[in-house]
Design an enzyme around this catalytic site. Sequence first.
Site, short mmCIF file in Angstrom:
data_model
loop_
_atom_site.label_atom_id
_atom_site.label_comp_id
_atom_site.label_asym_id
_atom_site.label_seq_id
_atom_site.Cartn_x
_atom_site.Cartn_y
_atom_site.Cartn_z
CB SER A 248 -0.94 -0.06 1.21
OG SER A 248 -1.98 0.84 1.08
CG ASP A 474 -6.19 -2.83 -3.66
OD1 ASP A 474 -6.73 -2.02 -2.89
OD2 ASP A 474 -5.09 -3.36 -3.43
CG HIS A 502 -5.35 -2.86 0.49
ND1 HIS A 502 -4.89 -2.27 -0.67
CD2 HIS A 502 -4.65 -2.27 1.49
CE1 HIS A 502 -3.98 -1.37 -0.37
NE2 HIS A 502 -3.80 -1.36 0.93
#
Length: 533
Positions: A248, A474, A502
């Site tokens: 991320s 995502d 995610h």
Amino acid sequence: MPHQPRPGRGVAAGAAAALLALAACSGVGGRAAGEPTSGSGTTRSSGSTSGSASAGASTSAVAPAAVPAGLDRYYAQRPTWSACSGGFQCATVDVPVDYRRPGGGTVGLSVVRLPASDRSGRVGSLVLNPGGPGGSGVEYARRAGTVVSDAVRRRFDVVGFDPRGVGQSDPLQCLDDAETDALIGADPTPDDASEVRAVSRQFQDMAAQCKAKGGKLLAHVGTDEAARDMDVLRAVLGDRRLNYLGKSYGTFLGATYAQEFPKNVGRVVLDGAMDPALDAAEINIGQAQGFDVATRAFVSDCVRSSSCPLGSDVDAGIARLQRLMTDLDARPLPTRDPARPLTEGRGALGVASAMYDDQFWPVLRQGLSSAFAGDGSTLLALADALTDRGPDGFHSNANTVIYAVNCLDRPVKGGAAAVQQSVPRFSRAAPIWGPFLAWSELPCVYWPAKSTGRPQPVRAAGSGPIVVVGTTRDPATPYAWAQGLARELENGHLITYDGDGHTAYRRGSRCVDRAVDAYLLRGEVPKQGLRCD
């Protein structure tokens, strides 16, 4: 929503137990995506060693890469590693508050490592970052058994660190628990001038408190300086090149490092990628669209069941979900915590939380059923998981440090009026989440530290192969961002995971796990166009 952690907070480790208990009641297991923990510390003077200058480092003798001018004493540190339970070793590594003035104050980075179990086959260190910004790499590394494969664990020292201002690394502490609760429970979609003024005052107050309490560090928690910290850490660990797994926001940190230190790039995996070329508005619109895609996928899955609380039609189900948010804005629901009713802000965060991992969709279905029956407790538990809140309060400073980093990284164009004028554009681009994410730039309008970053493509010219992983649905880091980053990198290689949730590595796809492990363990670059499910 102004307080939505972005881009890409995972389900926080501190509150994951509540989700797992709910999941067990729903007949589903799961693994939280995990991050922050609490910590304490203060910025130290330039003379501090914080126990990190002694001899006795158990690192391999590796000829160091070129040391940037004026930073010799930081790169030459040899930490004293002390046992800190579970086979881990802990240390503190000093870095300058301001790299332009390295002789000034220092920040003590909290670092933890789990030595490779196969010492004869050891590859080196593998540094982890879970995302955020604001996620604790220390806590993430402590979950090494689920974060990386057993094979990677055997061959690498797994290393986590809390970035400057985060967790145990001289954390920025702007708000107390009550103030953070108020921030999270605030109106994410102000409808009139009085509501806009109320939300604006809230963020002005947060900015003022951060200015008063943040000291010199407040202007130096941006990703550019965190990336420079990682090169100091690389040298301190005794590695010629940085091996890194970033998830991320951690992909932005890793890409920034690669741009700054391309010759020091080892085996780098960027999973759930951000595109550094995008500005703040593009990031927020993209994330709104990502959450729209994920929410539609959730509703499509839900309506296949006769017990779905959203009915039997996808569009009607989405409309009912939106009406719930509107109703919460007018009439918050009671929860098991009388002091924290389910407001629209907390309700939206509860729904968003389950989008990070489809294993928690049954929990969200349960939460929606309860909410329609008048009880907001389950959706509140989901929101607490996302914001790292437990029964005793917040376990980290992630809910405010995220603004400190984001506001430094990307300048905001225009003031509060420009943010408000952007709402129709966001709503057209992402009808479900656009009205929430449109307000995400508002805190940076009032931020007391000037932005130091700017959007730009990252090429990392001259680096070795960098693996980028993107998930097609995502919510927090849309697949298009992974495609963009892989194209921009001179030596980028994309793995596509056709799935929900995610990030992708260690989330159930054997294809992704095999490809990432082959790269980390043997340097095998994934075949072009690799697509996994």
